[in-house]
Design a protein around this motif. Structure first.
Motif, PDB file in Angstrom:
ATOM      1  N   ARG A 128       0.838  -1.190   0.000  1.00  0.00           N
ATOM      2  CA  ARG A 128       0.000   0.000   0.000  1.00  0.00           C
ATOM      3  C   ARG A 128       0.882   1.253   0.000  1.00  0.00           C
ATOM      4  O   ARG A 128       0.702   2.152  -0.817  1.00  0.00           O
ATOM      5  CB  ARG A 128      -0.923  -0.002   1.220  1.00  0.00           C
ATOM      6  CG  ARG A 128      -2.041   1.002   1.105  1.00  0.00           C
ATOM      7  CD  ARG A 128      -2.939   0.992   2.322  1.00  0.00           C
ATOM      8  NE  ARG A 128      -2.226   1.422   3.504  1.00  0.00           N
ATOM      9  CZ  ARG A 128      -2.331   0.808   4.690  1.00  0.00           C
ATOM     10  NH1 ARG A 128      -3.094  -0.243   4.818  1.00  0.00           N
ATOM     11  NH2 ARG A 128      -1.657   1.265   5.724  1.00  0.00           N
ATOM     12  N   VAL A 129       1.864   1.252   0.904  1.00  0.00           N
ATOM     13  CA  VAL A 129       2.752   2.408   1.004  1.00  0.00           C
ATOM     14  C   VAL A 129       3.508   2.609  -0.311  1.00  0.00           C
ATOM     15  O   VAL A 129       3.576   3.724  -0.841  1.00  0.00           O
ATOM     16  CB  VAL A 129       3.745   2.213   2.170  1.00  0.00           C
ATOM     17  CG1 VAL A 129       4.866   3.212   2.085  1.00  0.00           C
ATOM     18  CG2 VAL A 129       3.019   2.330   3.493  1.00  0.00           C
ATOM     19  N   LEU A 132       2.675   1.701  -3.333  1.00  0.00           N
ATOM     20  CA  LEU A 132       1.798   2.169  -4.408  1.00  0.00           C
ATOM     21  C   LEU A 132       1.443   3.637  -4.233  1.00  0.00           C
ATOM     22  O   LEU A 132       1.441   4.399  -5.200  1.00  0.00           O
ATOM     23  CB  LEU A 132       0.519   1.324  -4.462  1.00  0.00           C
ATOM     24  CG  LEU A 132       0.716  -0.082  -5.039  1.00  0.00           C
ATOM     25  CD1 LEU A 132      -0.569  -0.889  -4.966  1.00  0.00           C
ATOM     26  CD2 LEU A 132       1.216   0.007  -6.482  1.00  0.00           C
ATOM     27  N   ILE A 133       1.176   4.046  -2.981  1.00  0.00           N
ATOM     28  CA  ILE A 133       0.811   5.455  -2.770  1.00  0.00           C
ATOM     29  C   ILE A 133       2.002   6.359  -3.116  1.00  0.00           C
ATOM     30  O   ILE A 133       1.856   7.349  -3.840  1.00  0.00           O
ATOM     31  CB  ILE A 133       0.371   5.705  -1.303  1.00  0.00           C
ATOM     32  CG1 ILE A 133      -0.849   4.846  -0.985  1.00  0.00           C
ATOM     33  CG2 ILE A 133       0.043   7.164  -1.097  1.00  0.00           C
ATOM     34  CD1 ILE A 133      -1.308   4.941   0.455  1.00  0.00           C
ATOM     35  N   VAL A 134       3.192   5.982  -2.619  1.00  0.00           N
ATOM     36  CA  VAL A 134       4.375   6.807  -2.904  1.00  0.00           C
ATOM     37  C   VAL A 134       4.578   6.924  -4.409  1.00  0.00           C
ATOM     38  O   VAL A 134       4.757   8.023  -4.955  1.00  0.00           O
ATOM     39  CB  VAL A 134       5.641   6.196  -2.249  1.00  0.00           C
ATOM     40  CG1 VAL A 134       6.895   6.880  -2.773  1.00  0.00           C
ATOM     41  CG2 VAL A 134       5.578   6.303  -0.745  1.00  0.00           C
ATOM     42  N   THR A 185       2.446   6.494  -6.823  1.00  0.00           N
ATOM     43  CA  THR A 185       1.392   7.269  -7.486  1.00  0.00           C
ATOM     44  C   THR A 185       1.659   8.763  -7.333  1.00  0.00           C
ATOM     45  O   THR A 185       1.608   9.520  -8.313  1.00  0.00           O
ATOM     46  CB  THR A 185       0.018   6.930  -6.872  1.00  0.00           C
ATOM     47  OG1 THR A 185      -0.125   5.517  -6.867  1.00  0.00           O
ATOM     48  CG2 THR A 185      -1.100   7.553  -7.678  1.00  0.00           C
ATOM     49  N   ILE A 186       1.980   9.192  -6.104  1.00  0.00           N
ATOM     50  CA  ILE A 186       2.217  10.627  -5.897  1.00  0.00           C
ATOM     51  C   ILE A 186       3.398  11.094  -6.740  1.00  0.00           C
ATOM     52  O   ILE A 186       3.318  12.096  -7.454  1.00  0.00           O
ATOM     53  CB  ILE A 186       2.504  10.946  -4.412  1.00  0.00           C
ATOM     54  CG1 ILE A 186       1.331  10.521  -3.538  1.00  0.00           C
ATOM     55  CG2 ILE A 186       2.773  12.434  -4.229  1.00  0.00           C
ATOM     56  CD1 ILE A 186       1.563  10.742  -2.059  1.00  0.00           C
ATOM     57  N   ASN A 219       2.114   8.418   7.336  1.00  0.00           N
ATOM     58  CA  ASN A 219       1.660   9.315   6.273  1.00  0.00           C
ATOM     59  C   ASN A 219       2.724  10.348   5.921  1.00  0.00           C
ATOM     60  O   ASN A 219       2.954  10.649   4.759  1.00  0.00           O
ATOM     61  CB  ASN A 219       0.376  10.033   6.702  1.00  0.00           C
ATOM     62  CG  ASN A 219      -0.817   9.102   6.621  1.00  0.00           C
ATOM     63  OD1 ASN A 219      -0.755   8.072   5.944  1.00  0.00           O
ATOM     64  ND2 ASN A 219      -1.878   9.441   7.321  1.00  0.00           N
ATOM     65  N   ILE A 249       5.388   8.820   3.888  1.00  0.00           N
ATOM     66  CA  ILE A 249       4.954   8.665   2.492  1.00  0.00           C
ATOM     67  C   ILE A 249       5.140   9.987   1.745  1.00  0.00           C
ATOM     68  O   ILE A 249       5.700  10.037   0.654  1.00  0.00           O
ATOM     69  CB  ILE A 249       3.477   8.216   2.442  1.00  0.00           C
ATOM     70  CG1 ILE A 249       3.370   6.771   2.945  1.00  0.00           C
ATOM     71  CG2 ILE A 249       2.911   8.356   1.044  1.00  0.00           C
ATOM     72  CD1 ILE A 249       1.946   6.258   3.067  1.00  0.00           C
TER      73      ILE A 249
END
Lengths: 312, 291
Positions: free
Chosen positions: B94-95, B97-99, B101-102, B153, B156
């Motif tokens: 999850r971490v 993918l979020i990183v 994506t940003i 958060n 990230i």
């Protein structure tokens, strides 16, 4: 070339200035209030807190604080630690040598290993040896440094008891941290050396060297390796700051008394002046190294030099 | 230019026809796909795979070695290490993918603007990336996390902020190459706006590069975030973050070394899988791609 170097240097100074601005803004955003850490508002009378704020200059406008800080910075005065009261420059100066020893030893050792391996892989390109070298060194790169450190500790400090597990007790303490920093770096340099050697081998001047009747050894060392090493040399300067950055984590695992450990302690204590000082030192180191790297690539490689002079 | 386009078309159709052969013939890609699928499956079916909840303590079974105390042993609170590592895959993915994506959105947008407009826009973006690069990423990330306060958060955010610049530079170069292509001129002649040209004409042509970049930077994102969690700045206990488990394990190196071994293995497996996948994809999509 001189004009290019001067321009590059000016750009470097501008970048450092920009970093100071960013750093200062970032630190302004910090939630913690250093005065609160020094004096508990519940127990210390308000006038004394105001006095402390005045003493540290924290009652002035932000812009003034920045210029004041910048002026001190230029004079090598990084302020005093809020926790211990020691001068930040003295603190950093006492720790910087440990970090530099760690980083430089790792960097040099990694070149001593990676360049011959890369050359060997290129000369035997396509063979099993070539593949083994590339695969093993690349696999080492995916190991996170902090885990590699733990594995080395388990094997060499706890099981075999060859080296001390942490702290600084002379040269033997250097072995495990240096190995931790060196091993993951090999992959990139082996690949770079290999690719550069393969590219250089195909050049016409190499054919000429063979045509002159030179042997394999002479051609490989004097003509191929010398040219292939130009980007590798430039990489030395570009990677030094990265190694210093990487040592921040590694120093903490091995309790190595360097700047990274100081940075860590200062972050947890919210010792702003020390954090700012260390980050400034690393930023200056980075910009200086990048500038040297760029200038050297021009000095070593006439092709880059010509391109630069014609391009501008 | 025309010849090159024609050549591309030929290559494209060849790729389409022998897509399956290329996929199967690329051992690296297949290995990457396999590991990727494995990690995804572990994360998706963690509830079924795990033997116990990740935070279920059993103080009677503290520091049991693998075998007697569950498949991977237990930790200092008697928690089942296997279950913790399994649940940790969710956090890591999850971490990561979020990183990614940003940093993709930020880097691609910046790169498109810098490459398309050039001039002062380019110079402003270039100086921002220069400043980003004036510090080793981990140091800059430390500074940002210090300022924002330690939490997953914020880690990230910090890692994404220090790593978008690489995308921006590559996309900028790619955009500069594309913006004078006939199809862009045609779009302009048809009255398309700059934004539409950037995002509807140029962007789709960078997708291959973006996918490879994103896949290759995922391991780095996972490595950096677990490193910060390891230092106590990211996930906080009792989260089964691999970095947190390693941090707890380092205090038990003598009496329970297994706590320090298995989460690291999980990190290496995941990182290796995405590296193989990314490099395999690059070879399939465009072997000359410089990433």
């Amino acid at each position: 070339m001189l004009e290019y170097s001067v321009r590059r240097l000016a750009l470097g100074v501008l970048t450092v200035l920009a970093v100071t601005l960013v750093l200062f803004s970032v630190m302004q955003l910090m939630p913690g209030d250093p005065i609160r850490l020094l004096a508990d508002p519940g127990r210390v009378p308000p006038h004394r807190i105001e006095e402390l704020q005045r003493q540290w200059g924290l009652d002035r406008p932000v812009a003034v604080q920045y210029l004041y800080w910048l002026g001190n910075l230029a004079r090598g005065n990084f302020g005093h630690s809020i926790i211990s009261g020691q001068s930040v420059s003295v603190l950093i100066a006492s720790r910087l040598p440990f970090t530099l020893v760690l980083a430089l030893t790792s960097l040099l050792l990694h070149y001593l290993l990676a360049v011959p391996l890369g050359l060997l892989a290129a000369v035997r390109s396509g063979s099993r040896l070539d593949r083994a070298i590339v695969v093993i060194t690349t696999a080492l790169r995916t190991i996170p440094g902090f885990w590699l450190a733990i594995l080395l500790m388990l094997l060499f400090a706890i099981r075999l008891r060859w080296f001390p597990i942490s702290g600084y007790q002379g040269l033997s303490s250097l072995v495990l941290p240096v190995a931790t920093l060196t091993l993951p770096m090999l992959g990139g340099t082996v690949r770079l050396t290999r690719a550069e050697v393969l590219e250089t081998i195909g050049e016409r001047f190499v054919l000429t060297a063979y045509a002159k009747g030179l042997g394999h050894r002479a051609v490989r060392l004097r003509h191929v390796l010398r040219n292939a090493l130009i980007p590798v040399t430039v990489m030395f300067f570009l990677s030094l700051p990265w190694v210093v950055g990487g040592s921040v984590i590694i120093e903490n695992i091995f309790a190595w008394p360097g700047m990274g450990r100081l940075l860590w302690g200062s972050i947890t204590n919210q010792d702003l002046p020390v954090v700012q000082g260390i980050i400034m030192v690393i930023a200056i180191l980075t910009v200086v190294c990048n500038t040297i790297g760029d200038v050297i690539s021009g000095l070593l490689d006439p092709r880059v030099r010509i391109e630069l002079e014609e391009g501008r | 230019m025309k010849l090159e386009l024609a050549q591309r078309e030929v290559n494209g159709s060849r790729n389409a026809r022998s897509w399956r052969t290329i996929l199967l013939g690329n051992g690296q890609l297949m290995a990457g796909v396999f590991i990727f699928a494995l990690v995804m499956a572990v994360a998706l079916f963690a509830d079924g795979l795990a033997l116990r909840p990740y935070d279920a303590m059993d103080l009677g079974n503290r520091l049991q070695p693998p075998g007697t105390g569950g498949p991977l042993g237990t930790d200092q609170f008697g928690r089942d290490l296997f279950s913790r590592v399994v649940y940790g895959s969710r956090i890591a993915l999850r971490v990561g993918l979020i990183v990614v994506t940003i940093e993709t959105v930020l880097g691609v947008t910046m790169g498109l603007f810098a490459g398309y407009y050039g001039g002062w826009v380019d110079r402003v973006i270039a100086s921002v990336t220069d400043v980003t690069w004036a510090l080793p990423p981990i140091v800059l990330a430390l500074a940002i996390v210090t300022a924002l306060g330690p939490s997953l958060n914020n880690v990230i955010i910090a890692i994404a902020l220090v790593s978008w610049a690489g995308y921006a530079r590559l996309i900028r170069t790619k955009t500069q190459g594309l913006k004078n292509m006939p199809f862009v001129e045609a779009a302009r002649a048809l009255g398309e706006s700059d934004l539409s040209i950037m995002f509807r004409y140029i962007l789709p042509n960078t997708f291959g590069l973006v996918i490879v970049l994103a896949t290759l930077s995922l391991p780095g994102a996972i490595l950096s975030t677990t490193a910060l969690s390891f230092l106590g700045l990211g996930s906080q206990p009792p989260a089964p973050d691999w970095g947190v488990i390693l941090n707890e394990g380092i205090r038990h190196l003598y009496d329970a070394p297994w706590i320090s071994v298995f989460p690291g293995l999980a990190i290496v497996c995941t990182a290796l899988g995405f590296n193989l996948l990314g490099e395999g994809l690059r070879d399939v999509l465009d072997p000359r791609m410089k990433v």
